[in-house]
Design an enzyme around this catalytic site. Structure first.
Site, PDB file in Angstrom:
ATOM      1  N   TYR A 140      29.513 -37.615  12.281  1.00 45.33           N
ATOM      2  CA  TYR A 140      28.403 -36.656  12.160  1.00 45.33           C
ATOM      3  C   TYR A 140      27.462 -37.177  11.074  1.00 45.33           C
ATOM      4  CZ  TYR A 140      26.150 -31.990  11.742  1.00 45.33           C
ATOM      5  OH  TYR A 140      25.267 -30.934  11.706  1.00 45.33           O
ATOM      6  N   LYS A 168      26.957 -38.261  16.227  1.00 49.09           N
ATOM      7  CA  LYS A 168      25.992 -37.164  16.417  1.00 49.09           C
ATOM      8  C   LYS A 168      24.952 -37.345  15.332  1.00 49.09           C
ATOM      9  CE  LYS A 168      26.346 -32.271  15.071  1.00 49.09           C
ATOM     10  NZ  LYS A 168      24.979 -31.846  15.240  1.00 49.09           N
TER      11      LYS A 168
HETATM   12  C1  LIG Z   1      19.888 -29.797  10.299  1.00 48.26           C
HETATM   13  C2  LIG Z   1      20.516 -28.952  11.371  1.00 48.26           C
HETATM   14  O1  LIG Z   1      21.119 -27.950  11.075  1.00 48.26           O
HETATM   15  N1  LIG Z   1      20.369 -29.369  12.602  1.00 48.26           N
HETATM   16  C3  LIG Z   1      20.922 -28.671  13.725  1.00 48.26           C
HETATM   17  C4  LIG Z   1      19.870 -28.367  14.747  1.00 48.26           C
HETATM   18  O2  LIG Z   1      20.464 -27.651  15.799  1.00 48.26           O
HETATM   19  C5  LIG Z   1      18.769 -27.520  14.120  1.00 48.26           C
HETATM   20  O3  LIG Z   1      19.281 -26.298  13.732  1.00 48.26           O
HETATM   21  C6  LIG Z   1      17.629 -27.329  15.096  1.00 48.26           C
HETATM   22  O4  LIG Z   1      17.154 -28.570  15.513  1.00 48.26           O
HETATM   23  C7  LIG Z   1      16.502 -26.499  14.488  1.00 48.26           C
HETATM   24  O5  LIG Z   1      15.794 -27.221  13.526  1.00 48.26           O
HETATM   25  C8  LIG Z   1      21.993 -29.492  14.378  1.00 48.26           C
HETATM   26  O6  LIG Z   1      21.639 -30.840  14.437  1.00 48.26           O
HETATM   27  C9  LIG Z   1      23.256 -29.317  13.571  1.00 48.26           C
HETATM   28  C10 LIG Z   1      24.402 -29.053  14.410  1.00 48.26           C
HETATM   29  O7  LIG Z   1      24.429 -29.357  15.547  1.00 48.26           O
HETATM   30  C11 LIG Z   1      25.492 -28.334  13.795  1.00 48.26           C
HETATM   31  O8  LIG Z   1      25.373 -27.142  13.709  1.00 48.26           O
HETATM   32  O9  LIG Z   1      26.463 -28.946  13.387  1.00 48.26           O
END
Ligand SMILES: CC(=O)N[C@@H]([C@@H](O)[C@H](O)[C@H](O)CO)[C@@H](O)CC(=O)C(=O)O
Length: 305
Positions: A140, A168
């Site tokens: 990750y 990821k």
């Molecule tokens: C920095 C962050 O939290 N990024 C999220 C995105 O889903 C993010 O919330 C979304 O792109 C909105 O900005 C995901 O990459 C993280 C994720 O998948 C997780 O919850 O582990």
């Protein structure tokens, strides 16, 4: 060739929000209800205990409870990836061993957080997790929160192991995504992190995505994926742009997770408030949340045609 079935990890994987009761404790029944709902949408899997899942804000015991609830409900239907990253290697290994015991399909971890760690230290941390189970492992990479910049050379070294099946990438650079894909090779998964760039990530090499906002609109990401799969880039782009407008609005609330949880609550899925220090939605935000929920639901209806 990896000895694991990589197909099980390609597609739309929801980074699951954790479910809490009114006292803020893990609500296993609520988690099961939400997981059951997601299984009916057609998504590929669930990522449990990641950023959106607030794993870093929970005790080891609470993280185990969330994972157990989800696997008990949908472990036979969806691909379940357990995020086991924790500040200490010891806790991460305990979580990984537990994840295998209860039937997770893969484990995943950020670099250990808080201390500024050398690449050797992060490698040893990940290796201890990898060695503790027979499950495949997904790196990750989220440098904006961990402060650790994964180098291509460390990625290549890790990817040489059969168990390390992918990364990821929540960093915003699609160039980096493409470079990691090229470095890891065809037999190595790259999963898109920034939901705003799902289509861009797919177009440049991602095999699918893991995202938090998928949780309030999985149907729209599935629509992008469907259009992309059919080679209809114009339609895929149209839906990605709609998603992006919605994400901009979600991000305008005191916390993204609070807004998504409030939307889920309006749909009958109680997941409680985000855990402090993440901010909840204020009572004064409720009307705006309702309006946004209605907009998303309208788009979901349209996407389903
Ligand atoms: C920095 C962050 O939290 N990024 C999220 C995105 O889903 C993010 O919330 C979304 O792109 C909105 O900005 C995901 O990459 C993280 C994720 O998948 C997780 O919850 O582990």
């Amino acid at each position: 060739m990896k000895s694991y079935n990589l197909e099980a990890f390609k597609g739309i994987i929801i980074a699951l929000y954790s479910s809490y009761d009114a006292e803020g404790n893990i609500d296993k029944e609520a988690a099961r209800k939400l997981a059951r709902h997601y299984a009916s949408t057609g998504v590929k899997g669930l990522y449990v205990g990641g950023s959106s899942g607030e794993g870093m804000l929970q005790s080891v015991e609470e993280r185990k409870q969330m994972l157990e609830a989800v696997i008990a409900e949908v472990g036979d239907e969806l691909t379940i990836i357990a995020h086991v990253g924790a500040p200490s290697t010891r806790d991460s290994v305990e979580l990984a061993v537990h994840a295998e015991l209860v039937g997770a399909h893969a484990v995943s971890a950020v670099p250990a957080i808080y201390y500024r760690l050398s690449p050797d230290s992060v490698e040893s941390h990940w290796q201890a997790i990898i060695d503790s189970t027979s499950l495949p492992f997904i790196i990750y990479h989220i440098p904006q929160t961990t402060g650790f910049q994964l180098s291509k050379s460390l990625l290549v070294k890790m990817a040489a192991q059969d168990k390390v099946i992918g990364v990821k990438i929540s960093a915003e650079s699609t160039f980096e995504l493409q470079q990691f894909k090229a470095a890891g090779g065809n037999d190595f998964l790259v999963l898109n992190g920034p939901d705003e760039q799902y289509l861009a990530g797919r177009s440049i090499g991602a095999d699918g995505g893991i995202g938090g906002t998928y949780g309030v609109m999985p149907e729209l990401f599935l629509k992008v994926e469907q259009c992309y799969g059919q080679g209809d880039m114009a339609e895929a782009q149209k839906w990605q742009f709609i998603i992006n407008d919605l994400i901009v609005e979600l991000l305008s609330f005191p916390s993204l997770y609070g807004a998504c949880k409030a939307i889920l609550s309006l749909r009958g899925f109680e997941t409680g408030q985000p855990r402090m220090p993440l901010l909840p939605i204020e009572a004064s935000d409720q009307d705006r949340v309702k309006a946004l929920n209605n907009r998303i639901l309208d788009y979901i209806l349209e996407a389903k045609g």
